[in-house]
Design an enzyme around this catalytic site. Structure first.
Site, PDB file in Angstrom:
ATOM      1  N   LYS A 116      42.981  -0.738 -34.376  1.00  0.00           N
ATOM      2  CA  LYS A 116      42.899  -1.551 -33.044  1.00  0.00           C
ATOM      3  C   LYS A 116      42.046  -0.185 -31.736  1.00  0.00           C
ATOM      4  CE  LYS A 116      47.263   0.423 -30.981  1.00  0.00           C
ATOM      5  NZ  LYS A 116      46.903   1.214 -29.841  1.00  0.00           N
ATOM      6  N   GLY A 139      45.516   1.537 -42.265  1.00  0.00           N
ATOM      7  CA  GLY A 139      45.666   0.761 -41.449  1.00  0.00           C
ATOM      8  C   GLY A 139      47.260   1.444 -40.510  1.00  0.00           C
ATOM      9  N   LYS A 153      51.699  11.471 -35.716  1.00  0.00           N
ATOM     10  CA  LYS A 153      51.550  10.866 -37.027  1.00  0.00           C
ATOM     11  C   LYS A 153      52.872  10.506 -37.794  1.00  0.00           C
ATOM     12  CE  LYS A 153      50.357  14.145 -38.912  1.00  0.00           C
ATOM     13  NZ  LYS A 153      50.657  15.508 -38.204  1.00  0.00           N
ATOM     14  N   CYS A 191      47.129   2.236 -35.113  1.00  0.00           N
ATOM     15  CA  CYS A 191      46.729   3.260 -34.448  1.00  0.00           C
ATOM     16  C   CYS A 191      45.059   2.682 -34.648  1.00  0.00           C
ATOM     17  CB  CYS A 191      46.671   4.336 -34.572  1.00  0.00           C
ATOM     18  SG  CYS A 191      48.510   4.848 -33.066  1.00  0.00           S
ATOM     19  N   THR A 231      48.059   4.785 -25.734  1.00  0.00           N
ATOM     20  CA  THR A 231      47.016   4.288 -25.807  1.00  0.00           C
ATOM     21  C   THR A 231      45.996   3.259 -25.144  1.00  0.00           C
ATOM     22  OG1 THR A 231      46.614   5.159 -27.557  1.00  0.00           O
ATOM     23  CG2 THR A 231      44.297   4.613 -27.490  1.00  0.00           C
TER      24      THR A 231
HETATM   25  N1  LIG Z   1      52.555   4.445 -33.308  1.00  0.00           N
HETATM   26  C1  LIG Z   1      51.995   5.087 -33.289  1.00  0.00           C
HETATM   27  O1  LIG Z   1      52.031   6.062 -34.088  1.00  0.00           O
HETATM   28  C2  LIG Z   1      51.449   5.292 -31.771  1.00  0.00           C
HETATM   29  C3  LIG Z   1      50.781   7.176 -31.546  1.00  0.00           C
HETATM   30  C4  LIG Z   1      50.062   7.273 -30.432  1.00  0.00           C
HETATM   31  C5  LIG Z   1      49.999   6.140 -29.608  1.00  0.00           C
HETATM   32  N2  LIG Z   1      50.702   5.438 -29.546  1.00  0.00           N
HETATM   33  C6  LIG Z   1      50.085   4.256 -28.626  1.00  0.00           C
HETATM   34  O2  LIG Z   1      51.306   4.282 -28.306  1.00  0.00           O
HETATM   35  C7  LIG Z   1      51.575   2.832 -27.428  1.00  0.00           C
HETATM   36  C8  LIG Z   1      52.751   2.844 -27.985  1.00  0.00           C
HETATM   37  O3  LIG Z   1      52.812   2.183 -29.319  1.00  0.00           O
HETATM   38  P1  LIG Z   1      54.003   1.825 -30.162  1.00  0.00           P
HETATM   39  O4  LIG Z   1      54.433   1.815 -32.035  1.00  0.00           O
HETATM   40  O5  LIG Z   1      55.419   3.250 -29.460  1.00  0.00           O
HETATM   41  O6  LIG Z   1      54.403   0.417 -29.946  1.00  0.00           O
HETATM   42  P2  LIG Z   1      55.987  -0.537 -30.514  1.00  0.00           P
HETATM   43  O7  LIG Z   1      55.397  -1.512 -30.576  1.00  0.00           O
HETATM   44  O8  LIG Z   1      56.940   0.457 -31.342  1.00  0.00           O
HETATM   45  O9  LIG Z   1      57.073  -0.118 -28.854  1.00  0.00           O
HETATM   46  C9  LIG Z   1      56.503  -0.767 -27.384  1.00  0.00           C
HETATM   47  C10 LIG Z   1      57.539  -0.865 -27.089  1.00  0.00           C
HETATM   48  O10 LIG Z   1      57.549  -1.745 -25.886  1.00  0.00           O
HETATM   49  C11 LIG Z   1      58.394  -2.138 -24.984  1.00  0.00           C
HETATM   50  N3  LIG Z   1      57.722  -3.131 -23.951  1.00  0.00           N
HETATM   51  C12 LIG Z   1      56.500  -3.795 -23.664  1.00  0.00           C
HETATM   52  N4  LIG Z   1      56.419  -4.639 -22.353  1.00  0.00           N
HETATM   53  C13 LIG Z   1      57.506  -3.817 -21.728  1.00  0.00           C
HETATM   54  C14 LIG Z   1      58.034  -4.125 -20.675  1.00  0.00           C
HETATM   55  N5  LIG Z   1      57.070  -4.567 -19.337  1.00  0.00           N
HETATM   56  N6  LIG Z   1      58.959  -2.777 -20.144  1.00  0.00           N
HETATM   57  C15 LIG Z   1      59.666  -2.083 -20.621  1.00  0.00           C
HETATM   58  N7  LIG Z   1      59.729  -2.159 -22.386  1.00  0.00           N
HETATM   59  C16 LIG Z   1      58.798  -3.046 -23.040  1.00  0.00           C
HETATM   60  C17 LIG Z   1      58.612  -2.624 -26.536  1.00  0.00           C
HETATM   61  O11 LIG Z   1      59.969  -3.582 -25.953  1.00  0.00           O
HETATM   62  C18 LIG Z   1      58.432  -1.924 -27.622  1.00  0.00           C
HETATM   63  O12 LIG Z   1      59.562  -1.750 -27.552  1.00  0.00           O
HETATM   64  C19 LIG Z   1      50.789   2.111 -27.791  1.00  0.00           C
HETATM   65  O13 LIG Z   1      49.389   1.810 -26.886  1.00  0.00           O
HETATM   66  C20 LIG Z   1      50.095   3.265 -29.248  1.00  0.00           C
HETATM   67  O14 LIG Z   1      49.127   2.744 -29.646  1.00  0.00           O
HETATM   68  C21 LIG Z   1      51.337   4.846 -30.972  1.00  0.00           C
END
Ligand SMILES: NC(=O)c1ccc[n+]([C@@H]2O[C@H](COP(=O)([O-])OP(=O)(O)OC[C@H]3O[C@@H](n4cnc5c(N)ncnc54)[C@H](O)[C@@H]3O)[C@@H](O)[C@H]2O)c1
Length: 439
Positions: A264, A258, A152, A261, A121
């Site tokens: 933030k 909480g 979700k 997402c 995001t």
């Molecule tokens: N969690 C959710 O429900 C959700 C839903 C929709 C969108 N998002 C968005 O998706 C994105 C990821 O969210 P998440 O919850 O999966 O995050 P997360 O923190 O669970 O995972 C992110 C991963 O990226 C890795 N990473 C960081 N820098 C890196 C690099 N340079 N090279 C390779 N890997 C790297 C980290 O080690 C980690 O494993 C965010 O922008 C979030 O806002 C999340």
């Protein structure tokens, strides 16, 4: 298709697993060596229903693999998904460090014409920065796509496999046709793929989360007023939710939203507006209401026990920010526990899956926070029970057993799980959100 997904967190694992499930050759790449080593053994770092079987099945079928060698993964792919974290910066704006670091690696590593898809995001304008980063190093044509993710947590695999819609911001025919082909298996029932320009796709994700967060804060505000005027928010919720223009989803009041997402993304969108010398007044209020709401459970408990919780033993049911996940990011339970411990209470907590994660988070307050093996174990000798997360197993408990285990029959219910008449019959002191209290 040969695909790599950079970032193997919640989003990256679900995207990678589901794309492998439909026959693609997928590499999940991450800089976290410990995580990758576990994933290679089919040990997942998170709890997400159905994800473990999906990962295991596709790894053993040879369609999915994991590596720390991000450049190598990129070099062998026609499509690269960026799914790394975008945590809030100090001013609330999205921190793009990880996204841009991956973009740089893509530019340096790609070995063919590549479609680069932003799943993280990211604020409007990020795709242009990603393109610039890649373009500085790339020796091949590339196409940027913004493909926000709407899954979700707790139902992530199901959401990806059967999306309500797929949003794709793309500006070349090649990008549009590759993405349409990739998503075709997931939209066979006729759910739409909505193509648009890239800034609109980036904005759509924030607008969706902002709308959902707004509904929650709106209902929390209404619930708090219901308490003052003697109305019952359950009735109000059903009364408005059955209006087709409003609909029933996301109208449940509670202890504040909480997760990784909503908090933030609301902050980031508010900051985007400020950066544009503009102001999102509704969203600023949404955030302020939510901050206040996270303190409501503590306030209700203090009131129920006569104003002073010091020396009390408080059972807490539910730590995860919502059921079916072990995600504790921005969870209201953490605010409550911090306040209880700060005021001199001790906490005995239970959660079906998030206790391991909570032990690490609450490191430092161990002596005042302990964890119980079962929900009923948490109650023994406690002065009150506070229900924070609406896990199924808390919905229909044995009230006689609860009453017998508690030192005082006090329940603070942050999710309105229990019927008021039942609580009255059983002789509980019962406070919920936006409903009459039973003293
Ligand atoms: N969690 C959710 O429900 C959700 C839903 C929709 C969108 N998002 C968005 O998706 C994105 C990821 O969210 P998440 O919850 O999966 O995050 P997360 O923190 O669970 O995972 C992110 C991963 O990226 C890795 N990473 C960081 N820098 C890196 C690099 N340079 N090279 C390779 N890997 C790297 C980290 O080690 C980690 O494993 C965010 O922008 C979030 O806002 C999340």
């Amino acid at each position: 298709m040969n695909i790599s997904v950079v970032g193997t967190g919640y989003v990256g694992l679900v995207v990678g697993g589901c794309l492998a499930e439909t026959g693609n050759q997928v590499i999940g790449a991450d800089v976290d060596a410990k995580k990758i080593e576990s994933l290679q053994r089919n040990v997942l770092p998170i709890y997400e229903p159905g994800l473990d079987r999906l990962i295991e099945r596709n790894q053993s079928a040879g369609r999915l693999s994991f590596t720390t060698d991000v450049p190598e993964a990129i070099a062998s792919s026609e499509v690269v998904f960026i799914a790394v974290g975008t945590p809030p910066d100090e001013d609330g704006s999205a921190d793009l460090r990880h996204v841009l670091a991956v973009a740089e690696t893509i530019g340096r590593s790609m070995k063919r014409e590549t479609v680069i898809v932003t799943k993280s995001t990211v604020p409007v304008g990020t795709a242009a920065k990603v393109a610039e980063c890649i373009g500085r190093h790339a020796g091949f044509a590339f196409h940027i796509v913004s493909n926000p993710e709407f899954l979700k947590e707790g139902a992530a695999v199901e959401d990806f496999m059967k999306p309500d819609r797929v949003v794709l911001g793309a500006e070349t025919d090649h990008a549009r046709s590759v993405m349409a082909e990739l998503y075709a298996p997931f939209v066979r029932t006729g759910k739409p793929i909505v193509f648009m320009d890239i800034p609109s796709a980036e904005m759509t994700k924030y607008a969706a989360n902002a709308m959902l967060a707004t509904r929650i804060s709106f209902m929390n505000d209404i619930a708090n007023l219901c308490e003052r005027v003697g109305a019952n928010v359950d009735h109000v919720r059903k009364g408005i939710g059955s209006d087709e223009r409003i609909g029933p989803a996301f109208l449940f009041p509670g202890p504040g939203y909480g997760g990784s997402c909503f908090p933030k993304d609301v902050k980031a969108l508010v900051q985007t507006a400020r950066d544009q010398a503009s102001c999102l007044r509704i969203l600023e209020a949404v955030e302020a209401v939510n901050e206040d709401q996270k303190h409501r459970l503590f306030a209700k408990l203090s009131e129920a026990v006569g104003g002073d919780v010091s020396g009390l033993r408080v059972a807490v049911w539910g730590l995860a920010f919502k059921p079916n996940t072990d995600d504790l990011r921005e969870a209201p339970s953490l605010t409550l526990i911090e306040e209880l411990v700060g005021a001199g209470a001790v906490v005995v907590a239970h959660d079906p899956v998030a206790m391991h994660e909570a032990k690490q988070r609450l490191n430092g307050s161990e002596s005042r926070v302990t964890f119980a093996a079962s929900s009923y174990d948490a109650l023994a000798g406690a002065d009150a029970l506070v229900v924070v997360t609406d896990w199924n197993e808390y919905r229909h408990p044995d009230f006689a057993r609860i009453k017998a285990a508690l030192k005082r029959p006090v329940i603070i219910d942050g999710r309105n799980l229990y019927a008021l008449h039942r609580m009255a019959e059983m002789g509980f002191t019962y406070h919920s959100i936006g409903r009459p209290s039973i003293a």
